[in-house]
Scaffold this motif. Structure first.
Motif, PDB file in Angstrom:
ATOM      1  N   LYS A 182     -45.942  29.615  36.405  1.00 43.47           N
ATOM      2  CA  LYS A 182     -47.048  30.145  35.824  1.00 43.47           C
ATOM      3  C   LYS A 182     -48.038  29.118  35.243  1.00 43.47           C
ATOM      4  CE  LYS A 182     -48.095  33.388  32.502  1.00 43.47           C
ATOM      5  NZ  LYS A 182     -47.570  34.435  31.205  1.00 43.47           N
TER       6      LYS A 182
ATOM      7  N   ARG B 137     -41.954  33.131  37.411  1.00 39.34           N
ATOM      8  CA  ARG B 137     -42.964  32.589  36.524  1.00 39.34           C
ATOM      9  C   ARG B 137     -42.722  31.188  35.566  1.00 39.34           C
ATOM     10  NH1 ARG B 137     -44.408  38.241  34.019  1.00 39.34           N
ATOM     11  NH2 ARG B 137     -42.135  38.542  34.851  1.00 39.34           N
TER      12      ARG B 137
ATOM     13  N   MET C 109     -53.186  37.755  37.219  1.00 40.35           N
ATOM     14  CA  MET C 109     -53.038  36.353  36.647  1.00 40.35           C
ATOM     15  C   MET C 109     -53.909  35.252  37.287  1.00 40.35           C
ATOM     16  SD  MET C 109     -48.967  35.694  36.434  1.00 40.35           S
ATOM     17  CE  MET C 109     -47.945  36.368  37.689  1.00 40.35           C
TER      18      MET C 109
ATOM     19  N   SER D 292     -49.504  41.755  40.026  1.00 40.18           N
ATOM     20  CA  SER D 292     -49.283  41.019  38.868  1.00 40.18           C
ATOM     21  C   SER D 292     -50.008  39.563  39.221  1.00 40.18           C
ATOM     22  CB  SER D 292     -48.130  40.882  38.060  1.00 40.18           C
ATOM     23  OG  SER D 292     -47.027  40.281  39.185  1.00 40.18           O
TER      24      SER D 292
ATOM     25  N   SER E 215     -57.393  36.452  35.796  1.00 44.43           N
ATOM     26  CA  SER E 215     -57.717  36.042  34.413  1.00 44.43           C
ATOM     27  C   SER E 215     -58.487  34.741  34.309  1.00 44.43           C
ATOM     28  CB  SER E 215     -56.404  35.768  33.506  1.00 44.43           C
ATOM     29  OG  SER E 215     -55.372  34.883  33.998  1.00 44.43           O
TER      30      SER E 215
END
Length: 328
Positions: free
Chosen positions: A280, A276, A33, A29, A36
């Motif tokens: 994040k 997160r 991230m 994950s 992206s």
């Protein structure tokens, strides 16, 4: 609890006996991230991001959760006196069969995680307490084996329970919000049994705040505030074990609100493992503009997130050692 386990749990906690831990054991994950905001993230990007989080943010946390695949270099740059919790499970779950069955990282054992510096072991289990009995019996036996391994190595075991419903695909939906309290509380009740040798449960809050009356904005109201408080209290009463809340990807503000509601309900929780919700926001500047920009975010917004969370914990959480009797 053995003296060594007790000592190791003290390493995971602040001076008040509250577990105020930072989580960055994400693997696949985290790569998504980073991807992206960057066209070419690689394995080294994951390692370096974890190192930056560890070096910049562990001065404000009691401990850090890392994975052995990418996280051990980050463990080496954590602040002094910061406890180390290491994940034992493979990331994700088996999608080729029903039941979200877990697996372990094949080249690691509790023994060599301990030798690598782990103060405690973490295992994540996806669990639908109402799923087919054969599936859940396999999961129960799986946890029993890990618990026995941790007993043999005399190291604390944290088990993270992530609930789901096998027939509901969207865990953020109002449909799932209606069944979530039952799923979370009953899973917690099962894995509090002594046969699993779990020392600390890492759990979700028992409600979805987005559907609580007064906090739901334009969403459907699934629970009144009083009902939500009752679920927090029921959750607390479902276990005699120390338990801590996971942030489950919600915003830092939402997570703090959830902890305040838990306190208002009289829930006897013992800290957090927050991922997160803390860091994040560092992903975008780190991936787009480089390490220096990411570190600047960590040293300002990231630090602020942890300090605000720590302030809430002082007012809401209770010491884990009040629940534990140390053996001679």
């Amino acid at each position: 609890m053995t003296p060594n386990k007790y000592k190791q749990l003290e390493k995971m906690s602040n001076n008040d006996g509250i577990i105020a831990a930072l989580a960055i054991d994400q693997r696949g994950s985290l790569k998504k991230m980073l991807a992206s905001y960057s066209d070419t993230p690689n394995e080294n990007d994951i390692v370096e991001f974890k190192k930056a989080i560890s070096s910049e943010l562990t001065p404000y946390a009691s401990s850090i959760l890392l994975d052995p695949e990418y996280g051990l270099p980050a463990a080496k740059v954590r602040a002094d006196n910061t406890g180390l919790l290491v994940a034992y499970e493979k990331t994700g779950y088996d999608t080729t069969e029903p039941g979200r069955m877990p697996d372990l990282i094949p080249e690691w054992s509790v023994k060599n995680l301990k030798e690598a510096g782990a103060d405690s072991i973490k295992f994540l289990l996806y669990i639908d307490i109402d799923e087919d009995k054969k599936i859940n019996e396999q999961k129960e036996a799986f946890v029993e084996r890990i618990g026995s391994e941790c007993v043999a190595e005399d190291i604390p075991l944290f088990v993270e329970l992530v609930s789901y419903d096998a027939n509901i695909t969207d865990a953020k939906s109002s449909e799932y919000a209606k069944v979530k309290p039952h799923k979370v509380i009953e899973a917690m009740r099962e894995f509090s049994k002594p046969r699993y040798n779990i020392d600390v449960l890492k759990v979700e809050v028992p409600i979805n705040l987005d559907y609580v009356d007064g906090y739901n904005g334009s969403n459907l109201s699934v629970y009144t505030k009083d009902e939500a408080l009752n679920y927090f209290k029921e959750q607390s009463e479902a276990t005699d074990l120390p338990y801590i809340f996971l942030s489950a990807g919600v915003s830092a503000e939402t997570f703090r609100t959830e902890l305040i509601l838990a306190k208002e309900a009289g829930a006897d929780f013992n800290g957090v493992l927050c991922g997160r919700a803390t860091w994040k926001g560092a992903i975008e500047p780190y991936a787009k503009d480089g390490e220096e920009a990411g570190i600047e975010w960590m040293d300002t917004e990231g630090k602020k997130n942890i300090e605000e969370l720590n302030n809430v914990l002082k007012e809401t959480a209770t010491p884990w050692f009040k629940k534990v009797r140390q053996t001679v």
